[in-house]
Scaffold this motif. Structure first.
Motif, mmCIF file in Angstrom:
data_model
loop_
_atom_site.group_PDB
_atom_site.id
_atom_site.type_symbol
_atom_site.label_atom_id
_atom_site.label_comp_id
_atom_site.label_asym_id
_atom_site.label_seq_id
_atom_site.Cartn_x
_atom_site.Cartn_y
_atom_site.Cartn_z
ATOM 1 N N VAL A 1 -6.657 -3.880 2.873
ATOM 2 C CA VAL A 1 -5.319 -3.653 3.415
ATOM 3 C C VAL A 1 -4.299 -4.549 2.708
ATOM 4 O O VAL A 1 -3.217 -4.096 2.314
ATOM 5 C CB VAL A 1 -5.304 -3.913 4.936
ATOM 6 C CG1 VAL A 1 -3.871 -3.831 5.472
ATOM 7 C CG2 VAL A 1 -6.192 -2.907 5.656
ATOM 8 N N ILE A 2 -4.658 -5.824 2.543
ATOM 9 C CA ILE A 2 -3.734 -6.769 1.903
ATOM 10 C C ILE A 2 -3.476 -6.369 0.454
ATOM 11 O O ILE A 2 -2.340 -6.425 -0.028
ATOM 12 C CB ILE A 2 -4.301 -8.200 1.989
ATOM 13 C CG1 ILE A 2 -4.344 -8.654 3.456
ATOM 14 C CG2 ILE A 2 -3.484 -9.160 1.146
ATOM 15 C CD1 ILE A 2 -5.001 -10.007 3.659
ATOM 16 N N LYS A 3 -4.525 -5.937 -0.247
ATOM 17 C CA LYS A 3 -4.354 -5.534 -1.642
ATOM 18 C C LYS A 3 -3.437 -4.315 -1.747
ATOM 19 O O LYS A 3 -2.531 -4.277 -2.585
ATOM 20 C CB LYS A 3 -5.725 -5.233 -2.252
ATOM 21 C CG LYS A 3 -5.654 -4.821 -3.717
ATOM 22 C CD LYS A 3 -7.053 -4.569 -4.274
ATOM 23 C CE LYS A 3 -6.982 -4.129 -5.748
ATOM 24 N NZ LYS A 3 -8.336 -3.854 -6.293
ATOM 25 N N GLN A 4 -3.678 -3.313 -0.877
ATOM 26 C CA GLN A 4 -2.838 -2.113 -0.912
ATOM 27 C C GLN A 4 -1.403 -2.453 -0.516
ATOM 28 O O GLN A 4 -0.443 -1.933 -1.107
ATOM 29 C CB GLN A 4 -3.389 -1.043 0.035
ATOM 30 C CG GLN A 4 -2.562 0.243 0.039
ATOM 31 C CD GLN A 4 -3.091 1.286 1.002
ATOM 32 O OE1 GLN A 4 -4.214 1.166 1.497
ATOM 33 N NE2 GLN A 4 -2.293 2.290 1.296
ATOM 34 N N ASP B 1 0.215 -5.344 -0.935
ATOM 35 C CA ASP B 1 0.900 -6.057 -2.010
ATOM 36 C C ASP B 1 1.257 -5.130 -3.164
ATOM 37 O O ASP B 1 2.343 -5.240 -3.760
ATOM 38 C CB ASP B 1 0.022 -7.211 -2.505
ATOM 39 C CG ASP B 1 -0.151 -8.297 -1.449
ATOM 40 O OD1 ASP B 1 0.651 -8.310 -0.489
ATOM 41 O OD2 ASP B 1 -1.090 -9.104 -1.581
ATOM 42 N N GLN B 2 0.341 -4.200 -3.492
ATOM 43 C CA GLN B 2 0.631 -3.250 -4.570
ATOM 44 C C GLN B 2 1.790 -2.331 -4.189
ATOM 45 O O GLN B 2 2.657 -2.028 -5.017
ATOM 46 C CB GLN B 2 -0.618 -2.433 -4.884
ATOM 47 C CG GLN B 2 -1.722 -3.237 -5.569
ATOM 48 C CD GLN B 2 -2.989 -2.410 -5.788
ATOM 49 O OE1 GLN B 2 -3.155 -1.339 -5.190
ATOM 50 N NE2 GLN B 2 -3.876 -2.901 -6.640
ATOM 51 N N THR B 3 1.782 -1.894 -2.928
ATOM 52 C CA THR B 3 2.862 -1.011 -2.467
ATOM 53 C C THR B 3 4.197 -1.731 -2.473
ATOM 54 O O THR B 3 5.213 -1.195 -2.919
ATOM 55 C CB THR B 3 2.549 -0.486 -1.049
ATOM 56 O OG1 THR B 3 1.285 0.175 -1.051
ATOM 57 C CG2 THR B 3 3.624 0.492 -0.595
ATOM 58 N N SER C 1 10.200 -2.927 -7.153
ATOM 59 C CA SER C 1 10.556 -2.534 -8.517
ATOM 60 C C SER C 1 11.427 -1.289 -8.512
ATOM 61 O O SER C 1 12.406 -1.192 -9.271
ATOM 62 C CB SER C 1 9.289 -2.303 -9.332
ATOM 63 O OG SER C 1 9.599 -1.829 -10.629
ATOM 64 N N ALA C 2 11.081 -0.322 -7.644
ATOM 65 C CA ALA C 2 11.884 0.900 -7.553
ATOM 66 C C ALA C 2 13.283 0.589 -7.031
ATOM 67 O O ALA C 2 14.279 1.154 -7.500
ATOM 68 C CB ALA C 2 11.194 1.910 -6.646
ATOM 69 N N ILE D 1 9.849 -0.617 2.648
ATOM 70 C CA ILE D 1 9.329 -1.981 2.458
ATOM 71 C C ILE D 1 8.994 -2.598 3.809
ATOM 72 O O ILE D 1 7.910 -3.174 4.004
ATOM 73 C CB ILE D 1 10.364 -2.843 1.695
ATOM 74 C CG1 ILE D 1 10.466 -2.372 0.236
ATOM 75 C CG2 ILE D 1 9.986 -4.321 1.757
ATOM 76 C CD1 ILE D 1 11.546 -3.088 -0.566
ATOM 77 N N TYR D 2 9.914 -2.487 4.762
ATOM 78 C CA TYR D 2 9.657 -3.010 6.104
ATOM 79 C C TYR D 2 8.478 -2.279 6.754
ATOM 80 O O TYR D 2 7.630 -2.891 7.407
ATOM 81 C CB TYR D 2 10.900 -2.861 6.979
ATOM 82 C CG TYR D 2 12.097 -3.651 6.500
ATOM 83 C CD1 TYR D 2 11.986 -5.004 6.190
ATOM 84 C CD2 TYR D 2 13.341 -3.040 6.362
ATOM 85 C CE1 TYR D 2 13.097 -5.723 5.758
ATOM 86 C CE2 TYR D 2 14.445 -3.756 5.932
ATOM 87 C CZ TYR D 2 14.322 -5.096 5.630
ATOM 88 O OH TYR D 2 15.411 -5.805 5.208
#
Length: 405
Positions: free
Chosen positions: A146-149, A151-153, A159-160, A179-180
């Motif tokens: 969950v944390i990895k997904q 942070d990637q998201t 960036s977008a 983001i929120y």
């Protein structure tokens, strides 16, 4: 009082324009109508609908004859002009009516953003639906996943957000909502997997409701690596005079300002675009007549004869578009989810669209009376050239509507 006496009562004894004694319903000197719309409400109404009612039914006779390919054009070219509406007048009436109805009936649909899902306290602000935003942690079976997904998201969303051009602030706001939502949904999934995980005690990198760090937004247009500005960083075309460069930069700035307005309310833009089509047709029709002149130069017909053919053919096309709009308006009354009730609408529209090129080919064959093979070749060449002109005209109309909205 008899009907003739009533008619005489609203007639002046002399022409109001040139004071010539009247001998009938029109002045034989200047041609002005003897009916004074200020003396009769009925004639005042007739003045409003002059193109229809003062033509003694010619508009309806003309439209009825127009339905037969080439019949109206041949009759008018043969000198039978009194029974029918003049080609230019007919084209103006039908085109204005058609695109007026088109503005009322053609809709591209409302642009709606997904409603956010409720938060833990029942509120619905600052988040987007997982299934519509693409944010979904349900497939992760470990907290680390969950944390990895998450942070990637977050990295991709930030960036977008940084790449959103100036003028597309509503897109930036939607990214911020996601983001929120990413952080909240990740936290909820961690609670489901491991309620006492240490990461739950740490604050979110971007706390919900708090403003995100300000970043400079990229401009839609950049000049020499800097955001375009009509005053401080304008586009400069060396071979144009100063006043032309100022005008061009003013329009460019207007176009940049209109991006969010058009994106948020595209139907307004489409309505304005449809309203400008008749003006473009007034340019395309004489050009098409010139193409007919070149294609049939051996017939020795003068240009105005080809213009008559072009006007009547375009009037018929406008009439077909009017029918398509009316069919669409009737189809809008049918619930969108009812497939079977939509079939008659689609069938009727397809039939009209299929008949339009057949009508034009048949009209060309009847008017110019050449072998069908030569007619087919010229029809294809003329159709291709006209299609290219039409695409260019629509592009130009869209561009001018964009910068003048």
């Amino acid at each position: 009082m008899t009907s003739s006496q009533e008619a005489d009562a609203v007639h002046a004894s002399a022409c109001d324009n040139c004071r010539t004694p009247l001998q009938g319903g029109f002045c034989h000197q200047c041609g002005q109508n003897a009916h004074n719309p200020l003396r009769s409400f009925g004639h005042a109404v007739e003045e409003v609908f002059e193109s229809f009612w003062h033509l003694d039914g010619r508009i309806f006779r003309t439209l009825r004859t127009l339905l037969s390919p080439g019949t109206l054009a041949n009759a008018y070219l043969a000198g039978h002009r009194a029974p029918y509406v003049a080609p230019l007048r007919l084209f103006v009436i039908v085109s204005v009516l058609t695109f007026f109805v088109a503005k009322l009936t053609l809709h591209i649909g409302e642009v709606t953003l997904p409603e956010p899902p409720p938060t833990a306290d029942g509120t619905t602000n600052l988040v987007a639906k997982p299934d519509e935003s693409g944010i979904d942690f349900s497939k992760q079976t470990t907290v680390e996943g969950v944390i990895k997904q998450r942070d990637q998201t977050l990295e991709g969303l930030v960036s977008a957000r940084a790449g959103v051009p100036r003028g597309l602030g509503f897109v930036r706001e939607r990214i911020e909502e996601n983001i929120y939502a990413t952080q909240r949904l990740a936290r909820e999934r961690i609670v489901q997997l491991q309620p006492n995980h240490p990461s739950l005690a740490q604050p979110d990198l971007y706390p919900a409701g708090a403003p995100l760090p300000e970043i400079p937004m990229r401009a839609l247009i950049s000049i020499d690596g800097k955001p375009f500005d009509a005053d401080t960083n304008p586009v400069r075309v060396d071979w144009l005079p100063d006043f032309a460069n100022r005008w061009f930069n003013k329009k460019l700035a207007r176009a940049e300002e209109n991006v969010p307005r058009i994106a948020q309310d595209p139907e307004y833009f489409v309505t304005r675009l449809i309203g400008s089509v008749p003006s473009a047709l007034f340019v395309l029709v004489p050009v098409f007549a010139l193409l007919l002149k070149l294609a049939y130069i051996e017939t020795r017909r003068v240009y105005l004869e080809h213009l008559v053919v072009a006007l009547y053919s375009h009037a018929y096309l406008c009439l077909c578009i009017l029918v398509l709009c009316l069919i669409q308006a009737l189809g809008n009354l049918v619930p969108s989810g009812n497939f079977w009730l939509k079939i008659p609408q689609w069938t009727a529209q397809l039939a009209v669209l299929a008949w339009m090129p057949v009508y034009l080919f048949w009209m060309q064959q009847r008017v110019y009376r050449q072998h069908w093979i030569f007619t087919a070749i010229k029809f294809c060449v003329l159709g291709t050239l006209y299609y290219l002109m039409l695409v260019m005209a629509i592009f130009f109309l869209a561009l001018t509507t964009w910068v003048n909205t």
